[in-house]
Scaffold this motif. Structure first.
Motif, PDB file in Angstrom:
ATOM      1  N   ILE A   1      21.618  23.429 -28.988  1.00 20.53           N
ATOM      2  CA  ILE A   1      21.992  24.164 -27.781  1.00 20.53           C
ATOM      3  C   ILE A   1      23.442  24.592 -27.950  1.00 20.53           C
ATOM      4  CG2 ILE A   1      22.238  24.129 -25.265  1.00 20.53           C
ATOM      5  CD1 ILE A   1      20.297  21.797 -25.187  1.00 20.53           C
TER       6      ILE A   1
ATOM      7  N   ILE B   1      24.069  22.996 -16.170  1.00 22.00           N
ATOM      8  CA  ILE B   1      22.980  22.507 -17.015  1.00 22.00           C
ATOM      9  C   ILE B   1      22.811  21.011 -16.779  1.00 22.00           C
ATOM     10  CG2 ILE B   1      24.605  22.309 -18.965  1.00 22.00           C
ATOM     11  CD1 ILE B   1      22.181  22.755 -20.835  1.00 22.00           C
ATOM     12  N   THR B   2      21.577  20.606 -16.426  1.00 22.96           N
ATOM     13  CA  THR B   2      21.252  19.204 -16.181  1.00 22.96           C
ATOM     14  C   THR B   2      20.225  18.749 -17.207  1.00 22.96           C
ATOM     15  OG1 THR B   2      21.677  19.360 -13.805  1.00 22.96           O
ATOM     16  CG2 THR B   2      20.267  17.558 -14.533  1.00 22.96           C
ATOM     17  N   ILE B   3      20.483  17.618 -17.824  1.00 21.34           N
ATOM     18  CA  ILE B   3      19.582  17.065 -18.828  1.00 21.34           C
ATOM     19  C   ILE B   3      18.998  15.767 -18.286  1.00 21.34           C
ATOM     20  CG2 ILE B   3      19.396  16.190 -21.196  1.00 21.34           C
ATOM     21  CD1 ILE B   3      21.840  17.973 -21.836  1.00 21.34           C
TER      22      ILE B   3
ATOM     23  N   THR C   1      24.920  16.202 -15.876  1.00 25.25           N
ATOM     24  CA  THR C   1      25.082  17.605 -15.511  1.00 25.25           C
ATOM     25  C   THR C   1      26.466  18.105 -15.916  1.00 25.25           C
ATOM     26  OG1 THR C   1      23.593  17.365 -13.612  1.00 25.25           O
ATOM     27  CG2 THR C   1      25.053  19.269 -13.614  1.00 25.25           C
TER      28      THR C   1
ATOM     29  N   ILE D   1      13.235  19.323 -27.554  1.00 25.73           N
ATOM     30  CA  ILE D   1      13.838  18.718 -26.366  1.00 25.73           C
ATOM     31  C   ILE D   1      13.297  17.312 -26.150  1.00 25.73           C
ATOM     32  CG2 ILE D   1      14.006  18.914 -23.841  1.00 25.73           C
ATOM     33  CD1 ILE D   1      13.763  21.996 -24.307  1.00 25.73           C
TER      34      ILE D   1
ATOM     35  N   THR E   1      20.147  11.310 -15.527  1.00 27.40           N
ATOM     36  CA  THR E   1      20.469  12.721 -15.659  1.00 27.40           C
ATOM     37  C   THR E   1      21.970  12.896 -15.846  1.00 27.40           C
ATOM     38  OG1 THR E   1      20.711  13.046 -13.267  1.00 27.40           O
ATOM     39  CG2 THR E   1      18.527  13.423 -14.211  1.00 27.40           C
TER      40      THR E   1
ATOM     41  N   ALA F   1      15.108  14.276 -24.369  1.00 25.27           N
ATOM     42  CA  ALA F   1      15.108  14.569 -22.942  1.00 25.27           C
ATOM     43  C   ALA F   1      13.709  14.880 -22.442  1.00 25.27           C
ATOM     44  CB  ALA F   1      16.036  15.750 -22.641  1.00 25.27           C
TER      45      ALA F   1
ATOM     46  N   ILE G   1      15.271  19.964 -19.549  1.00 22.94           N
ATOM     47  CA  ILE G   1      16.601  20.547 -19.373  1.00 22.94           C
ATOM     48  C   ILE G   1      16.489  21.571 -18.254  1.00 22.94           C
ATOM     49  CG2 ILE G   1      18.412  21.966 -20.427  1.00 22.94           C
ATOM     50  CD1 ILE G   1      17.632  20.731 -23.115  1.00 22.94           C
ATOM     51  N   GLU G   2      17.356  21.444 -17.258  1.00 24.53           N
ATOM     52  CA  GLU G   2      17.362  22.367 -16.121  1.00 24.53           C
ATOM     53  C   GLU G   2      18.662  23.148 -16.118  1.00 24.53           C
ATOM     54  OE1 GLU G   2      17.573  22.280 -11.232  1.00 24.53           O
ATOM     55  OE2 GLU G   2      17.022  20.469 -12.340  1.00 24.53           O
TER      56      GLU G   2
ATOM     57  N   GLN H   1      11.072  22.347 -21.512  1.00 24.85           N
ATOM     58  CA  GLN H   1      10.444  21.076 -21.879  1.00 24.85           C
ATOM     59  C   GLN H   1       9.794  21.178 -23.251  1.00 24.85           C
ATOM     60  OE1 GLN H   1       7.956  20.865 -18.153  1.00 24.85           O
ATOM     61  NE2 GLN H   1       8.624  18.736 -18.217  1.00 24.85           N
TER      62      GLN H   1
END
Length: 455
Positions: free
Chosen positions: A201, A303-305, A168, A286, A166, A290, A293-294, A282
């Protein structure tokens, strides 16, 4: 038809009265009724029919090759928001390649495998309700029948589980790239954050305080999937610290909703989950790079991938390294040895030059492209003062005495991101947030470095 008539029709199949597809269709329609109405012998016969069916076996064997493995301990899967908790089990929210994984854990958090409480694969097939099949095979504690079910559809074992990497980006802002390179970027405006050929993005930044040009923060992300024509915009409400989620310009839900789950107004290949202060995206484009993506809300957006192992070249602020360097849109570069100014110039190369490059919807907020992109500023590069905290905390009119500086040093525990956040903004809460994010990341790395518990 009365329930008893339908049940009779099902039972007729057990002696050859109905074709296979008819039986499966009735199973899915009447699963609850049959489990409650059938006795142990009837359930045993139904289970035998399913587990002996060669077409079902072939279908499951094919799909088992595509289903993701389970995490070894519950602490790991709790951190994967692509799974929803159901009792002692975790089931994927959405189908991937026509299947969902279900992973079940014991009371002490270890993965359950096999009969009677292990997880199993779920098929995206209305004619094969796998939870129902599991119930009829295992509900009467018939060990032989339950074992047959798990021979047909075995639980995932975690030896093939690989902890997903991950990255971020957060704060004021700290950018962490797909390959793990980290740099500070306090640009102001709209930028390409990540892009592939068909997926983009973009990030919008604004000043944390209007009179401070040294510190910016993420305030919005716009996502566009060209292949599926999906448009999503996530907007931070700075007053409520909530994220407003827009699907093709329509507000479909917010990150603050109490029950975490799908955004009901969002339909299409891009899947959206929201609640408890976070948004998960999701599938669609994406999935090319990944698992998910959060995006988290708070004083600032983060943003966390969660990455896959696929080798996809990505461009933008958080893009891929090429021979150890981030390459800008104009040939500038940023490496782990570059100066803060060089990395800033790299980031500025990804600034949107005109509205035709943008995937933002400007009817949201009723502001034009120029409003967000006409005031690009260059921050003071405070990283140059990290070796002299007195100078660091007394820049740009800020005044801090030795006691203040000692308190900041103690709070920040040596993390430069914390020191810089406080020095730029005079906001201790942003320093605390930096420490929390860094230490949470370290906790996750420690947890994932071995399949054991951290208490």
């Amino acid at each position: 038809m009365e329930k008893t008539d339908i049940k009779t029709s099902v039972m007729e199949h057990l002696t050859g009265g109905t074709n296979r597809n008819s039986l499966l269709l009735v199973f899915i329609l009447l699963s609850g009724m049959i489990v409650s109405g059938a006795n142990g012998l009837e359930s045993q016969k139904l289970c035998q029919k399913f587990t002996a069916d060669k077409k079902v076996k072939n279908l499951i064997n094919t799909k088992l090759k595509t289903v993701p493995p389970c995490a070894c301990v519950e602490q790991q899967i709790i951190l994967d928001y692509s799974f929803e908790k159901i009792g002692n089990c975790y089931r994927q929210w959405f189908f991937e390649n026509g299947v969902k994984q279900m992973c079940c854990y014991s009371g002490n958090g270890h993965l359950e495998v096999g009969a009677p409480r292990g997880g199993y694969m779920i098929l995206e097939n209305d004619l094969l309700n796998m939870s129902f099949i599991h119930n009829i095979c295992c509900i009467y504690n018939n060990k032989d029948m339950c074992s047959r079910f798990y021979s047909l559809n075995p639980s995932s074992e975690c030896e093939n589980y690989k902890v997903p990497a991950t990255v971020t980006s957060w704060g004021d802002p700290v950018i962490q790239t797909i390959d793990g390179l980290e740099y500070d970027f306090n640009g102001h405006g709209e930028y390409v954050f990540l892009k592939t050929i068909n997926f983009t993005i973009q990030a919008r930044t604004d000043y944390i305080s209007p009179d401070n040009k040294d510190a910016t923060m993420f305030t919005s992300f716009a996502i566009y999937d060209k292949e599926y024509d999906q448009s999503i915009q996530l907007q931070l409400d700075r007053k409520t610290k909530d994220i407003l989620i827009y699907w093709h310009g329509v507000n479909v839900c917010n990150a603050s909703k109490e029950e975490f789950g799908p955004c009901k107004g969002a339909r299409g290949k891009c899947r959206l989950l929201a609640g408890n202060g976070k948004v998960i995206l999701q599938n669609c484009g994406i999935s090319k790079f990944a698992r998910a993506i959060e995006i988290q809300s708070g004083s600032t957006m983060a943003i966390t991938i969660t990455l896959t192992e696929k080798n996809v070249e990505l461009q933008g602020l958080a893009g891929s390294l090429i021979n150890g360097s981030l390459i800008g849109n104009n040939g500038t570069y940023c490496t782990n040895t570059s100066s803060p100014k060089d990395c800033f110039l790299f980031g500025e190369s990804w600034r949107l030059k005109n509205e035709s490059e943008s995937v933002f919807n400007y009817t949201i907020g009723n502001r034009a492209f120029k409003y967000y992109n006409s005031n690009h500023t260059v921050p003071t590069f405070l990283e140059d003062y990290l070796n002299n905290l007195t100078l660091l905390f007394n820049q740009n009119g800020h005044k801090h005495n030795a006691t203040d500086i000692a308190n900041y040093k103690n709070l920040c525990k040596g993390y430069k991101e914390c020191l810089l956040a406080i020095a730029r903004t005079d906001d201790i809460s942003l320093g605390k947030d930096a420490v929390q994010r860094i230490e949470h990341g370290l906790y996750i790395k420690a947890l994932n470095s071995k399949h054991t518990f951290i208490l």
